[in-house]
Design a protein around this motif. Structure first.
Motif, PDB file in Angstrom:
ATOM      1  N   LEU A  45       0.806  -1.217   0.000  1.00 22.10           N
ATOM      2  CA  LEU A  45       0.000   0.000   0.000  1.00 22.10           C
ATOM      3  C   LEU A  45       0.842   1.270   0.000  1.00 22.10           C
ATOM      4  O   LEU A  45       0.369   2.324  -0.374  1.00 22.10           O
ATOM      5  N   ASN A  46       2.091   1.158   0.414  1.00 25.01           N
ATOM      6  CA  ASN A  46       2.946   2.346   0.439  1.00 25.01           C
ATOM      7  C   ASN A  46       3.703   2.565  -0.872  1.00 25.01           C
ATOM      8  O   ASN A  46       4.586   3.409  -0.936  1.00 25.01           O
ATOM      9  N   VAL A  47       3.341   1.826  -1.910  1.00 25.45           N
ATOM     10  CA  VAL A  47       3.980   1.980  -3.216  1.00 25.45           C
ATOM     11  C   VAL A  47       3.372   3.188  -3.925  1.00 25.45           C
ATOM     12  O   VAL A  47       2.155   3.336  -3.984  1.00 25.45           O
ATOM     13  N   ILE A  53       5.766  -2.017  -8.147  1.00 25.15           N
ATOM     14  CA  ILE A  53       5.351  -3.262  -7.497  1.00 25.15           C
ATOM     15  C   ILE A  53       6.100  -4.428  -8.131  1.00 25.15           C
ATOM     16  O   ILE A  53       6.055  -4.621  -9.345  1.00 25.15           O
ATOM     17  N   PHE A  54       6.806  -5.161  -7.315  1.00 20.34           N
ATOM     18  CA  PHE A  54       7.539  -6.344  -7.760  1.00 20.34           C
ATOM     19  C   PHE A  54       7.641  -7.307  -6.584  1.00 20.34           C
ATOM     20  O   PHE A  54       7.427  -6.914  -5.435  1.00 20.34           O
ATOM     21  N   GLN A  57      11.456 -10.147  -1.586  1.00 17.96           N
ATOM     22  CA  GLN A  57      11.789 -11.147  -0.571  1.00 17.96           C
ATOM     23  C   GLN A  57      11.685 -10.542   0.824  1.00 17.96           C
ATOM     24  O   GLN A  57      11.210 -11.204   1.750  1.00 17.96           O
ATOM     25  N   THR A  58      12.105  -9.318   0.971  1.00 12.23           N
ATOM     26  CA  THR A  58      12.059  -8.677   2.285  1.00 12.23           C
ATOM     27  C   THR A  58      10.620  -8.597   2.786  1.00 12.23           C
ATOM     28  O   THR A  58      10.349  -8.907   3.948  1.00 12.23           O
ATOM     29  N   ARG A  59       9.694  -8.203   1.926  1.00 12.05           N
ATOM     30  CA  ARG A  59       8.283  -8.137   2.329  1.00 12.05           C
ATOM     31  C   ARG A  59       7.752  -9.526   2.661  1.00 12.05           C
ATOM     32  O   ARG A  59       6.950  -9.693   3.586  1.00 12.05           O
TER      33      ARG A  59
END
Length: 139
Positions: A45-47, A53-54, A57-59
């Motif tokens: 949502l903070n994009v 948007i991709f 891995q961190t998310r």
């Protein structure tokens, strides 16, 4: 969990009781899984732009950390609802392993193959600090 025969009218009722317990745990795990997927999606949502948007891995690791934490907290709060203590301990252990593994992966960046991605983030951060960002209203 098998009910003693004197608590049941028939063997059928004992197996139905087991099925109810397994349905309860299946519902719990499904709830955790769905919540984790939703949390992963909410992190996007903070994009600012759709082309940002991709797969991240961190998310993904952060969503797993939150899902594992949620499973531990919810199971501890609802401990009396879930009677199978062995299964409860397995869920707590599995959640702790997922939490620790995800935390290690997010902190160590062990799965990163190159430094190109981190260099790009570092350059963007430097631009924002200096005030050369294309969105000066943020700075």
């Amino acid at each position: 969990m098998t009910l003693p025969y004197f608590f049941c009218y028939s063997q059928n009722e004992a197996s139905e009781g087991e099925e109810d317990v397994m349905k309860q745990y299946t519902k719990f795990l499904l709830m955790i899984l769905v919540s984790t997927v939703i949390m992963y999606g909410l992190m996007y949502l903070n994009v600012f732009q759709l082309d940002h948007i991709f797969l991240s891995q961190t998310r993904l690791y952060m969503a797993l950390i939150m899902g594992a934490t949620m499973a531990i907290v919810m199971l501890l709060f609802m401990w009396s609802m879930y009677q199978n203590k062995r299964l409860n301990r397995l869920i707590l252990l599995g959640s702790a392993v997922i939490f620790a593994g995800s935390l290690y992966l997010v902190r160590s960046q062990a799965t990163q193959r190159s430094t190109a991605g981190s260099r790009g983030l570092q350059n963007r951060y430097q631009l924002e600090v200096v005030g050369l960002s294309h969105r000066p209203e943020i700075g």
